[in-house]
Design a protein around this motif. Structure first.
Motif, PDB file in Angstrom:
ATOM      1  N   UNK A 283      65.697  79.749  47.660  1.00 17.45           N
ATOM      2  CA  UNK A 283      64.587  80.403  48.374  1.00 17.45           C
ATOM      3  C   UNK A 283      65.096  80.662  49.788  1.00 17.45           C
ATOM      4  N   UNK A 284      65.128  81.930  50.168  1.00 13.00           N
ATOM      5  CA  UNK A 284      65.753  82.317  51.432  1.00 13.00           C
ATOM      6  C   UNK A 284      64.697  82.779  52.434  1.00 13.00           C
ATOM      7  N   UNK A 285      64.703  82.173  53.611  1.00 19.97           N
ATOM      8  CA  UNK A 285      63.808  82.597  54.692  1.00 19.97           C
ATOM      9  C   UNK A 285      64.681  83.167  55.802  1.00 19.97           C
ATOM     10  N   UNK A 286      64.649  84.484  55.942  1.00 20.12           N
ATOM     11  CA  UNK A 286      65.551  85.149  56.876  1.00 20.12           C
ATOM     12  C   UNK A 286      64.813  85.475  58.170  1.00 20.12           C
ATOM     13  N   UNK A 287      65.321  84.962  59.296  1.00 26.47           N
ATOM     14  CA  UNK A 287      64.668  85.244  60.579  1.00 26.47           C
ATOM     15  C   UNK A 287      65.437  86.286  61.400  1.00 26.47           C
ATOM     16  N   UNK A 288      66.767  86.344  61.216  1.00 28.18           N
ATOM     17  CA  UNK A 288      67.559  87.279  62.014  1.00 28.18           C
ATOM     18  C   UNK A 288      68.663  87.921  61.152  1.00 28.18           C
ATOM     19  N   UNK A 289      68.302  89.016  60.430  1.00 27.33           N
ATOM     20  CA  UNK A 289      69.248  89.651  59.503  1.00 27.33           C
ATOM     21  C   UNK A 289      70.542  90.104  60.185  1.00 27.33           C
ATOM     22  N   UNK A 290      70.499  90.344  61.507  1.00 26.65           N
ATOM     23  CA  UNK A 290      71.696  90.851  62.196  1.00 26.65           C
ATOM     24  C   UNK A 290      72.832  89.818  62.173  1.00 26.65           C
ATOM     25  N   UNK A 291      72.496  88.538  61.952  1.00 27.29           N
ATOM     26  CA  UNK A 291      73.535  87.492  61.948  1.00 27.29           C
ATOM     27  C   UNK A 291      74.013  87.158  60.529  1.00 27.29           C
ATOM     28  N   UNK A 292      73.523  87.942  59.567  1.00 23.05           N
ATOM     29  CA  UNK A 292      73.782  87.615  58.164  1.00 23.05           C
ATOM     30  C   UNK A 292      75.252  87.766  57.767  1.00 23.05           C
ATOM     31  N   UNK A 293      75.964  88.626  58.475  1.00 22.55           N
ATOM     32  CA  UNK A 293      77.317  88.989  58.018  1.00 22.55           C
ATOM     33  C   UNK A 293      78.435  88.107  58.569  1.00 22.55           C
ATOM     34  N   UNK A 294      78.086  87.175  59.459  1.00 21.78           N
ATOM     35  CA  UNK A 294      79.164  86.375  60.054  1.00 21.78           C
ATOM     36  C   UNK A 294      78.937  84.880  59.858  1.00 21.78           C
ATOM     37  N   UNK A 295      79.989  84.120  59.956  1.00 20.12           N
ATOM     38  CA  UNK A 295      79.903  82.658  59.982  1.00 20.12           C
ATOM     39  C   UNK A 295      79.771  82.027  58.611  1.00 20.12           C
ATOM     40  N   UNK A 296      79.397  80.709  58.647  1.00 19.06           N
ATOM     41  CA  UNK A 296      79.392  79.889  57.429  1.00 19.06           C
ATOM     42  C   UNK A 296      78.319  80.323  56.428  1.00 19.06           C
ATOM     43  N   UNK A 297      77.303  81.054  56.902  1.00 21.78           N
ATOM     44  CA  UNK A 297      76.228  81.459  55.990  1.00 21.78           C
ATOM     45  C   UNK A 297      76.364  82.882  55.517  1.00 21.78           C
TER      46      UNK A 297
END
Ligand code: FES
Ligand SMILES: [Fe+2]
Length: 353
Positions: A283-297
């Motif tokens: 179950x995914x709760x996304x607050x800031x889609x702009x950060x979706x493409x980088x890092x551990x997540x």
């Protein structure tokens, strides 16, 4: 019945006996000893319908429940106290619940209201004609219920609650996805509980994390793993952001994972189906889609596939006549040791009271 034993001193302890994963008897008894005594995910709170049927751990506990909301959130049995008909089959709005079999009525707290054709029935109604209630709690729109919990919601969730509270009233886009894995549910969880395998199993994730900074803390019924982003030293802007962490991985015994990333939260619910099959609900709760493409997540599907492959390999391995439970890394397997200790505690005693 075999007593499971995991030494409290990790430096001398051995891992859990393979019989826990392989023996049908333990899979069956874990329903009462583990899953009925812990907090289980009951779905997302809905503002649209005030009466909702919830089947708890479908294919395992299969417990038919109703969740109602009329300013207060409540949870009780979905089974009529007359002759056992299921009361509610789909979400709806209403001020009371009427059984579709012979017309018994209940209010939104599960209390008996009325019953046709029952004149002359002595000592009726009694407390057993009300619907049996369960404890229910909600945080960040996520609902959790428990039959006979070995500890309070606060005791189980520990510091996870503080971070979940940050998601209250935040503007989130919610999505869900479901995977099935050919392995025992506990193998899936214990893999999650160590970062030891990251350099070997998750080459791409390993590039995002500073493995030497990997840290694990344990609490009564939960644990927290954190790691620092690999390039943090080069990028001081990211030090402020997200408390300087690439991710916070909280685990709540026995089957709940709360993964906090800069873009939001991924809740993974591990649902037993059989001793060799497990459903994992994201179950995914996304607050800031702009950060979706980088890092551990950023590449969760790839990491998930890598984890599934290794866990399915372990499922085959532990069935070997030649396998005996191995030792733990004192530095890296604190979370797995803590998880095995809790399994032993719950299986041996039905959970500490
Ligand atoms: S089973 Fe519900 S009224 Fe008879
Ligand atoms: Fe992994």
């Amino acid at each position: 019945m075999t007593q499971f034993e995991i030494n409290s001193d990790i430096s001398v302890a051995r891992c859990l006996s393979p019989s826990f994963y392989l023996d049908d008897v333990y899979f069956e008894s874990s329903r009462d000893h583990i899953f009925s005594r812990t907090w289980q995910f009951a779905g997302l709170k809905s503002d649209a319908d005030n009466i909702r049927p919830v089947t708890l751990l479908e294919g395992f506990l299969d417990e038919p429940l109703i969740v109602t909301y009329d300013g207060e959130l409540r949870c009780f049995s979905n089974v009529c106290t007359h002759r056992g008909n299921l009361l509610v089959s789909e979400s709806c709005r209403g001020a009371s619940i009427r059984c579709g079999y012979h017309g018994r009525k209940f209010d939104l707290s599960g209390k008996f209201l009325s019953m046709p054709e029952f004149e002359g029935v002595r000592d009726f109604p009694g407390p057993e004609d009300d619907l049996a209630g369960l404890e229910i709690r909600e945080v960040a729109g996520l609902m959790f219920v428990a039959f006979d919990p070995a500890g309070s919601f606060e005791e189980f969730f520990g510091p996870t609650l503080g971070r979940l509270a940050d998601f209250e009233n935040s503007n989130t886009a919610v999505s869900t996805s479901v995977y099935e894995v050919n392995a025992h549910w506990a193998l899936y969880c214990e893999n999650y509980l160590e970062g030891f395998h990251i350099p070997y199993v998750h080459k791409s994730l390993n590039r995002e994390l500073d493995f030497a900074s990997y840290d694990i803390r344990t609490f009564r019924f939960s644990s927290l793993q954190t790691a620092v982003p690999a390039e943090l030293e080069k990028d001081s802007g990211r030090r402020q952001e997200f408390d300087g962490k690439a991710a916070f991985y909280y685990f709540v015994f026995p089957n709940l994972m709360f993964n906090f990333y800069p873009w939001g939260l991924s809740v993974n619910v591990v649902e037993p189906l059989s001793p060799t099959r497990t459903r994992v609900r994201y179950v995914t709760l996304e607050t800031d889609p702009s950060k979706r493409k980088t890092g551990a997540g950023s590449d969760l599907e790839r990491v998930e596939a890598e984890d599934q492959r290794i866990v399915e390999s372990v499922q085959k391995g532990i069935g070997s006549r030649l396998y005996k439970p191995g030792r733990y890394s004192v530095k890296q397997e604190i979370g797995t040791h803590h998880f095995h200790r809790l399994i032993a505690e719950f299986m041996n005693q039905g959970g500490a009271r």
